[in-house]
Design an enzyme around this catalytic site. Structure first.
Site, short mmCIF file in Angstrom:
data_model
loop_
_atom_site.label_atom_id
_atom_site.label_comp_id
_atom_site.label_asym_id
_atom_site.label_seq_id
_atom_site.Cartn_x
_atom_site.Cartn_y
_atom_site.Cartn_z
N CYS A 106 3.36 -4.49 6.58
CA CYS A 106 3.13 -4.43 5.14
C CYS A 106 4.36 -3.87 4.42
CB CYS A 106 1.93 -3.54 4.85
SG CYS A 106 0.37 -4.20 5.51
N HIS B 128 0.84 -1.20 0.00
CA HIS B 128 0.00 0.00 0.00
C HIS B 128 0.88 1.25 0.00
CE1 HIS B 128 0.69 0.87 4.30
NE2 HIS B 128 0.52 -0.42 4.53
#
Length: 164
Positions: free
Chosen positions: A140, A128
């Protein structure tokens, strides 16, 4: 490692002849991922989905699905839907996918601990948008908005994220 793979290196995320600056989890890379440890799991992770905010951007790839205002992602080990997309309101802990900030305007989903999640082994590992250069994630992989938007139409469902 094939030419369509995303490879996390000390210099950034390598793909398509480029190295894209990125950030990873505050806990570094780990072989023993646990919920809440802030680490990015080592391994070969298939890309299994792409989500985007249709009010903020055009569809970035033909296989991308829109995020809706009530979409969330369960990160609560007590939830029968742990590590799955859920609809809010939701009776267990979850992340909002429809956010005021731009972090999840474009989300690439990996198969980390999915679709049959082991409780406590860590919920979703997304690719992201970052908060900024050098600002760690909760596990992430994050890229600049420009690099993420460059990447999205070039990857395919069979692309893999390789974390070494």
């Amino acid at each position: 490692m094939g030419p369509r793979d995303l490879v996390l290196t000390p210099m950034g995320l390598r793909f398509g002849g480029r190295v894209l600056p990125c950030t990873i989890g505050r806990g570094g890379v780990t072989d023993r991922k646990r919920e809440g440890d802030g680490a990015t799991p080592r391994g070969v992770h298939r890309l299994v989905g792409m989500l985007y905010r249709p009010d903020r951007m055009a569809r970035p790839a033909d296989w991308a699905l829109p995020i809706r205002p009530r979409d969330g992602w369960s990160d609560d080990v007590r939830d029968p839907d742990y590590n799955l997309m859920v609809t809010r309101p939701h009776g267990f802990g979850h992340e909002r996918l429809w956010r005021a900030d731009p972090l999840y305007d474009l989300v690439i989903l990996t198969d980390w601990n999915w679709p049959s999640a082991r409780k406590g082994a860590g919920s979703a590992i997304f690719i992201h948008q970052w908060r900024g250069p050098g600002r760690a994630t909760e596990g992430c992989v994050a890229l600049s908005r420009a690099d993420l938007r460059w990447l999205a139409p070039r990857i395919r469902y069979e692309t893999r994220l390789i974390v070494v």
